[in-house]
Write an enzyme that holds these catalytic residues in place. Structure first.
Site, PDB file in Angstrom:
ATOM      1  CG  ASP A   1      -1.726  -1.184   1.436  1.00  0.00           C
ATOM      2  OD1 ASP A   1      -1.777  -2.011   0.522  1.00  0.00           O
ATOM      3  OD2 ASP A   1      -2.325  -1.320   2.512  1.00  0.00           O
TER       4      ASP A   1
ATOM      5  CD  GLU B   1      -6.815  -4.223   4.628  1.00  0.00           C
ATOM      6  OE1 GLU B   1      -6.212  -4.736   5.582  1.00  0.00           O
ATOM      7  OE2 GLU B   1      -6.480  -4.394   3.440  1.00  0.00           O
TER       8      GLU B   1
END
Length: 537
Positions: free
Chosen positions: A55, A240
């Site tokens: 990420d 998320e």
């Protein structure tokens, strides 16, 4: 983001200010290694020189420089030892990789978060003249820290030198849940101008719910409200990387809407992990989603930021003074991220794209477009037009001028009786290998078929075909961006995006145009090769 919570202890000192400062020097790029898959190293997209990346964390713009932090394993090309990698750019195309910004240690792993420039010095950690960069990030605590191993809470670090060295804040963590949680993570922070305070969105990933907080100083946080579960939710699904931001609808500042963007995993629209979003209102306390489909609706009834398999954990660059929000995401999928055949790195970022909110097909939808730096790059290079090309139930290999492993393609196809039409990119001359972008004029769908794109046998979860419903027109326009190991397709004014990894063999650099079941006219087919465009600038 962190699907396998297998905490691999990195035996080093606890992360103090001096430890962080030691990371300032730029990383020395290692020599080309045996077995390196340079044929798949992207030219348009950021990837670290080696090891694992997932990420993006805290992308931020400050004093003319774009800073990209990201989840990084500084020891291996696999998930673990989660730290913050760091790279910078002035044009979002040429990136300089730096030493690790915040590193895993014997006490904690450093999971995802965000970075803001505290221009008014609300935190007192900098000055108005020299604002601090403030990072809110998730600590995953280990044994011996006073926390149960695996507990997640939000910590703070700050930088006074423009993001190159980081100091841990004395109060740690600054935000925890009661009772403590092993799934409380991913703080994303934005300034809420009407209330003159900071707003944080964070997730309890397995609930799944987004928790909103407020703060006057980035340090002390007060709970505001919860959002979720809502929308398309399946058992075992995690939420998320939430982001909350405002956009004018159709450019009208009097019709401002709020967008909540989240990463979902598994069970996204293309399988595995993906990006969804909600459009609604935010009053400074509560986010309310609008126009949700009835419970139990097909996944396609919900809003998806991407209909391909490989765009996850999308975040916004903070700190940009003007212009549309700029986004970047992880170009991968948790279904097979550990198995992708690249070496010595695993993981790359999507192309930075601006976001806008437009009325498409009767409802507000997020629309994406390549950043102006990319558009300028394409404009600098010669393009080759094959407009007015007419095909009658045939396929045609385009001339060598259209060949390349990095291409920008503008496409508009008009049906003249054809059932399907499109192009094959990264194709072999005989057409046995390639990635097919297909418009089905009978069923009004756009698909990206990577089943014969090259190497696909590294994982049974590497999904072959992705499909999205389109409007019932007899014409199709698309913008296709091809890199050495990816294809990004934008259609319907950018409201439809399909992002997919591919791993083609050497020499598969042709473009093939085709029509099936009748005739089609390629009213626009403009191809700009970019293979030598990045390195030579």
């Amino acid at each position: 983001m962190k699907k396998k919570v297998i905490l691999m202890t990195l035996f080093c000192a606890a992360m103090t200010g001096s430890d962080m400062a030691a990371q300032k020097a730029d990383a020395a790029p290692p020599a080309v290694q045996p077995g390196e898959t340079s044929q798949w190293r992207p030219m348009l997209h950021y990837a670290p020189r080696q090891y694992w990346m997932n990420d993006p964390n805290g992308p931020v713009f400050y004093k003319g420089v774009y800073h990209l932090f990201y989840q990084y394993n500084p020891m291996a090309a696999e998930w673990g030892n989660m730290s913050w990698g760091h790279a910078t750019s002035t044009d979002l195309l040429h990136w300089q990789e730096h030493k690790v910004a915040m590193i895993s240690n014997a006490e904690r792993d450093v999971f995802s978060g965000s970075v803001v420039v505290d221009r008014d010095n609300t935190s007192g950690l900098g000055t108005v003249e020299n604002p601090a960069m403030v990072a809110l990030y998730t600590s995953v605590f280990k044994a011996g820290t006073g926390h149960e191993p695996g507990v997640q809470a939000q910590s703070l670090a700050y930088s006074r030198d423009g993001g190159y060295t980081w100091q841990a804040y004395k109060k740690d963590p600054v935000l925890t849940l009661a009772p403590a949680s092993k799934n409380f993570r991913d703080p994303s922070v934005t300034w809420y101008a009407p209330g003159k305070y900071w707003v944080m969105t964070a997730v309890v990933a397995d609930a799944p719910v987004i928790k909103l907080y407020k703060s006057d100083n980035l340090i002390d946080w007060t709970f505001l409200s919860d959002f979720g579960p809502a929308g398309f939710v399946r058992p075992g699904m995690l939420w998320e990387m939430p982001s909350l931001f405002a956009l004018p609808l159709d450019g009208d500042t009097a019709r401002q809407k709020w967008v909540m963007m989240i990463g979902v995993n598994p069970s996204s629209i293309a399988g595995g992990s993906g990006t969804a979003y909600f459009v609604g209102s935010f009053d400074g306390t509560t986010f309310q989603a609008e126009n949700l489909p009835p419970a139990g609706s097909d996944p396609s009834a919900y809003n998806w930021g991407d209909h391909g398999a490989d765009r996850y954990a999308v975040m916004l660059f903070s700190g940009r003074p003007t212009g549309a929000p700029l986004t970047i995401g992880w170009m991968n999928n948790w279904d097979y991220a550990t198995a992708v055949p690249t070496a010595p790195w695993k993981g790359q970022m999507t192309l930075p794209m601006t976001a806008s909110l437009k009325t498409v097909s009767g409802r507000p939808q997020l629309c994406f477009a390549p950043d102006a730096h990319y558009t300028a790059l394409v404009a600098k290079h010669p393009s080759h037009s094959f407009s007015a090309l007419k095909l009658d139930a045939e396929q045609r290999v385009l001339p060598d001028a259209a060949r390349g492993d990095v291409l920008d393609i503008q496409l508009e196809i008009q049906a003249k009786g054809a059932k399907k039409a499109g192009v094959v990119v990264r194709a072999s001359a005989d057409g046995t290998t390639g990635t097919r972008i297909v418009y089905d004029f009978e069923h009004h769908t756009l698909s990206l078929d990577r089943s014969r794109s090259g190497k696909t046998d590294f994982s049974p979860h590497f999904s072959p075909v992705h499909i999205v419903n389109m409007s019932a027109d007899q014409a199709m326009s698309a913008h296709i961006i091809v890199d050495r190991s990816s294809v990004e397709v934008l259609a319907l004014d950018g409201s439809v995006v399909m992002t997919d990894l591919i791993f083609p063999p050497a020499g598969a650099d042709h473009v093939i145009a085709f029509a099936e079941g009748g005739s089609a006219e390629f009213k626009q087919l403009r191809i700009t090769p970019l293979s030598d465009g990045i390195a030579s600038e």
